[in-house]
Design a protein around this motif. Structure first.
Motif, short mmCIF file in Angstrom:
data_model
loop_
_atom_site.label_atom_id
_atom_site.label_comp_id
_atom_site.label_asym_id
_atom_site.label_seq_id
_atom_site.Cartn_x
_atom_site.Cartn_y
_atom_site.Cartn_z
N ALA A 1 2.10 6.09 1.72
CA ALA A 1 2.35 4.69 2.03
C ALA A 1 1.77 4.34 3.40
CB ALA A 1 3.85 4.41 2.02
N ALA A 2 1.28 3.12 3.51
CA ALA A 2 0.74 2.61 4.78
C ALA A 2 1.12 1.14 4.91
CB ALA A 2 -0.77 2.80 4.84
N PRO A 3 2.38 0.86 5.27
CA PRO A 3 2.85 -0.53 5.32
C PRO A 3 2.05 -1.42 6.27
CG PRO A 3 4.64 1.02 5.83
CD PRO A 3 3.42 1.82 5.60
N GLN B 1 -3.02 -7.17 4.59
CA GLN B 1 -4.20 -7.14 5.45
C GLN B 1 -5.47 -6.73 4.71
OE1 GLN B 1 -3.79 -8.11 8.76
NE2 GLN B 1 -1.73 -8.54 8.00
N TYR B 2 -5.28 -6.10 3.55
CA TYR B 2 -6.39 -5.65 2.71
C TYR B 2 -6.06 -6.01 1.27
CZ TYR B 2 -8.27 -3.01 6.61
OH TYR B 2 -8.82 -2.66 7.82
N GLY C 1 -7.31 0.14 -2.68
CA GLY C 1 -7.59 -1.08 -1.92
C GLY C 1 -9.06 -1.19 -1.60
N MET C 2 -9.48 -2.40 -1.27
CA MET C 2 -10.87 -2.65 -0.89
C MET C 2 -11.05 -2.46 0.61
SD MET C 2 -12.64 -3.29 -3.61
CE MET C 2 -14.16 -4.07 -3.06
N PHE D 1 0.86 -1.18 0.00
CA PHE D 1 0.00 0.00 0.00
C PHE D 1 0.90 1.23 0.00
CE2 PHE D 1 -3.19 -3.05 1.05
CZ PHE D 1 -4.34 -2.52 0.47
N GLU D 2 0.98 1.84 -1.18
CA GLU D 2 1.80 3.04 -1.39
C GLU D 2 0.90 4.16 -1.89
OE1 GLU D 2 4.62 1.53 -4.23
OE2 GLU D 2 5.89 0.71 -2.66
#
Length: 182
Positions: free
Chosen positions: A134-136, A141-142, A113-114, A107-108
């Motif tokens: 970004a959200a590492p 997880q998604y 994402g869902m 996730f950058e």
């Protein structure tokens, strides 16, 4: 079990075949293009394109927007502009929830994402989000369904929500029209 072809496709990176053009209006306006990763999340991509082709996303608001994190939309049940938005973000579509399709894609900034409706990893339905940064902690997880390839400046200008929840008050920005591209 995944096929060898799908595993090789994931290892090589996501394919860019089908996309969405999202026309946004409100405090900002313009078109955002999202390339969808059919080889990474085929069921989720099929859901997004089906809802877009039916016009279900037209007029749906960005109900949860957290600065430095993400902008969430896609509640076709309770998130339609002009309706009572007090439950926006709690609904989905008339279709069943989807089983997760997690991948190694991170996730950058610009990742799509869902969203899920709760703690269950198999509760994605119609809502999705676009990353501002970004959200590492979301990795693995998604479900990653695509990426913004043009119009990220429009996403950056979407009206932000309030507090930690990011709930948008007043008049939120809207997906006026969402069309499927080839």
């Amino acid at each position: 079990m995944r096929s060898l072809a799908l595993l090789l496709a994931v290892a090589a990176g996501p394919a860019l075949a089908t996309g969405l053009d999202i026309e946004i209006s409100g405090g900002t306006s313009g078109t955002v293009h999202v390339e969808l990763f059919e080889d990474v999340a085929p069921e989720h991509v099929a859901r997004l394109t089906d809802l877009a082709e039916r016009g279900a996303y037209d007029g749906v608001v960005f109900h949860r927007v957290i600065d430095g994190f993400m902008a969430q939309t896609g509640d076709v049940q309770y998130g339609v502009a002009g309706a009572d938005l007090s439950r926006a973000g709690t609904g989905g579509s008339d279709l069943p929830d989807l089983a997760q399709e997690f991948s190694d894609l991170p996730f950058e900034r610009g990742t799509v994402g869902m969203a899920r409706s709760g703690a269950s990893v198999d509760s994605a339905n119609s809502q999705f989000f676009i990353m501002f940064d970004a959200a590492p902690h979301l990795n693995g997880q998604y479900t990653v369904v695509g990426e913004v390839t043009s119009g990220m400046e429009i996403v950056d200008a979407i009206k932000r929500g309030d507090g930690r929840s990011g709930s948008v008050s007043g008049t939120p920005d809207v997906m006026e029209r969402v069309t499927v591209t080839e």
